[in-house]
Design an enzyme around this catalytic site. Structure first.
Site, PDB file in Angstrom:
ATOM      1  CB  THR A 122      45.120  36.870  21.501  1.00 54.14           C
ATOM      2  OG1 THR A 122      43.715  36.564  21.532  1.00 54.14           O
ATOM      3  CG2 THR A 122      45.857  35.831  22.340  1.00 54.14           C
ATOM      4  CD  GLN A 123      39.558  42.693  20.656  1.00 52.35           C
ATOM      5  OE1 GLN A 123      39.380  42.680  21.870  1.00 52.35           O
ATOM      6  NE2 GLN A 123      38.657  43.142  19.816  1.00 52.35           N
ATOM      7  N   GLY A 175      18.137  32.233  33.773  1.00 52.16           N
ATOM      8  CA  GLY A 175      18.365  33.666  33.918  1.00 52.16           C
ATOM      9  C   GLY A 175      19.009  34.211  32.652  1.00 52.16           C
ATOM     10  CB  ALA A 176      18.086  36.461  30.217  1.00 51.32           C
ATOM     11  NE  ARG A 186      46.588  49.614  24.215  1.00 49.54           N
ATOM     12  CZ  ARG A 186      47.384  49.677  25.289  1.00 49.54           C
ATOM     13  NH1 ARG A 186      48.320  50.602  25.373  1.00 49.54           N
ATOM     14  NH2 ARG A 186      47.246  48.806  26.269  1.00 49.54           N
ATOM     15  CB  THR A 245      41.774  49.695  20.920  1.00 49.14           C
ATOM     16  OG1 THR A 245      42.338  50.024  22.206  1.00 49.14           O
ATOM     17  CG2 THR A 245      42.895  49.247  19.985  1.00 49.14           C
ATOM     18  CB  CYS A 246      37.307  50.221  23.427  1.00 48.44           C
ATOM     19  SG  CYS A 246      37.922  48.603  23.925  1.00 48.44           S
ATOM     20  CB  SER A 257      45.910  43.986  27.439  1.00 51.85           C
ATOM     21  OG  SER A 257      46.392  44.085  26.119  1.00 51.85           O
TER      22      SER A 257
END
Length: 454
Positions: free
Chosen positions: A115-116, A189-190, A52, A49-50, A109
């Protein structure tokens, strides 16, 4: 047989190292096969994953398994083993099992309880199954990990409290409105924080989203993500009349929403509450508007306090989950021990049947007048005697295998029935077969290495 977890994550390696050791999705099938074909490897799963990159392997030897797992990473990513080793964490047997369970439950995490990662663990396992690189041990271990992760999230509060500022605002809004279904959102605002909060609101059923920003192009771009509309600040008062939720993060030096224009808008809202989240520093919304009836205003400090409180609550839940993980480890080890008793059972059966076979040969020599039918009857009944005599010992040895002091009990069982020779021969045959398999480039049996080791 040994379980090994080896890899790096956001705690052990900076992003400039992690980004060099990430498996792309299309590479994983080939990577799994290559890892599985490495010396000592019997089963494997790759979790990438990003945050690990971790290899989970079942190896027939600890030292060899560790070495070739590291060598695989170095070769696959074309890096020197010496360069990557300082960032790797290697866990073995009980520690590897515990680590997998903690990962699946979200305890390892960056955001505790997310939960992802559970879905990512499940997908990693399913892919390894599809590529036929898992076997008896990992099929059981990863199913337990996924099941435990699901139970943790459904039976504890580990993932129920907001631990990000953007989501804390959503949780507050739910307390006011109950649901965001049919609610109109106005974003001032963005910036990134506005975008994240808007995403959460949209995912929770907001009916429409309008965006105001000094730069029209940015307003249009953000609004398009939610099928919303871009509006100019000249329309602010009208927008305040229509909005149920206001999110503000403009970076302006003065108040964007003053008490005066808020009061003017509220007169025409017919008592509808206005929920305002001011996540700007300096603040965009005049804090005095909180004195107006039916206006609920929260600033960045309010949200941060909620987040900190929720993080403490998650840590308390994590302690409860730790107890659940310990119980799950015990269950898995009990199951694993029953695999170790298979060679013992096989050896006892073979020894008993050898005695029965020798006895039948002796009977046939001493009683040559027996008919073929007589021999069949005797053979059947002597085998029945063997099976009946073995039934209780075999049942008991399976029970012993699941007990904490199994090693001592099984060693005693082996000694009582004098099974050392049979097991030694079986282990030597397995080792010879495994060595030959590696030479021929074949995979050894998944049951190899499961013989009782004392």
């Amino acid at each position: 047989m040994h379980t090994i977890a080896i890899g790096l994550n956001y705690k052990t390696a900076p992003v400039e190292i992690r980004e060099k050791l990430v498996f792309s999705e299309h590479q994983l099938p080939e990577a799994l096969k290559k890892l599985r074909s490495s010396k000592s490897m019997m089963e494997c799963v790759i979790l990438s994953t990003c945050n690990r990159t971790e290899l989970y392997v079942v190896a027939d030897q600890l030292h060899t398994g560790r070495y070739f797992a590291k060598a695989f990473l170095a070769e696959w990513f074309s890096v020197d083993m010496e360069d990557v080793t300082p960032y790797l964490v290697i866990r073995e047997n009980d520690h590897a099992i515990e680590h997998l369970f903690r990962v699946a439950c979200g305890l390892d995490s960056m955001v505790i309880g997310e939960t992802q990662i559970l879905g990512q663990v499940k997908q990693a396992f399913l892919l390894a199954q599809e590529e036929k690189v898992t076997g008896t041990v990992f099929n059981q271990l990863f199913k337990q990990a996924v099941t435990l992760g699901k139970r943790v999230h459904s039976s504890t509060e580990i993932s129920s409290q907001a631990v990000s500022v953007s989501y804390a605002g959503v949780e507050l809004g739910k307390k006011i409105f109950g649901t965001f279904s049919g609610k109109h959102v106005l974003i001032l605002g963005a910036g990134k924080m506005s975008e994240l909060t808007a995403k959460h609101l949209y995912a929770n059923g907001a009916a429409s989203i309008s965006v105001m920003n000094r730069t029209k192009e940015n307003a249009v771009e953000l609004a398009s993500q939610f099928a919303g509309t871009a509006r100019s600040f000249a329309e602010l008062n009208d927008a305040l009349k229509e909005a149920d939720v206001v999110i503000s993060s403009t970076g302006a030096r003065d108040f964007v929403v003053t008490k005066e224009n808020a009061a003017d808008a509220l007169k025409k809202r017919k008592g509808r509450p206005l929920f305002a989240i001011d996540i700007a520093v300096p603040r965009d919304i005049d804090p005095e508007i909180a004195t107006i009836s039916d206006v609920y205003l929260y600033d960045i400090d309010d949200l941060q306090n909620i987040v900190e409180t929720n993080k403490k609550e998650r840590k308390k839940e994590a302690e409860k989950i730790g107890v659940m993980i310990e119980a799950e480890i015990d269950d898995f080890k009990a199951w694993l021990n029953t695999l170790g008793v298979v060679p013992l059972i096989t050896a006892l059966r073979e020894k008993a049947l050898q005695i029965q076979g020798d006895t039948m040969e002796s009977i046939e020599r001493k009683l040559p007048h027996l008919s073929e039918r007589d021999i069949k009857v005797l053979n059947k009944h002597t085998k029945s005697i063997v099976n009946q005599l073995l039934r209780d010992p075999l049942t008991r040895v399976k029970e012993l295998a699941a007990e904490p002091d199994a090693k001592h009990s099984l060693e005693l069982f082996k000694t009582i029935f004098a099974l050392e020779a049979q097991i030694e021969l079986a282990e030597k045959a397995e080792a010879d077969h495994a060595e030959q398999s590696w030479k021929e480039g074949q995979r050894p049996s998944l049951n190899q290495g499961m013989a009782l080791r004392t």
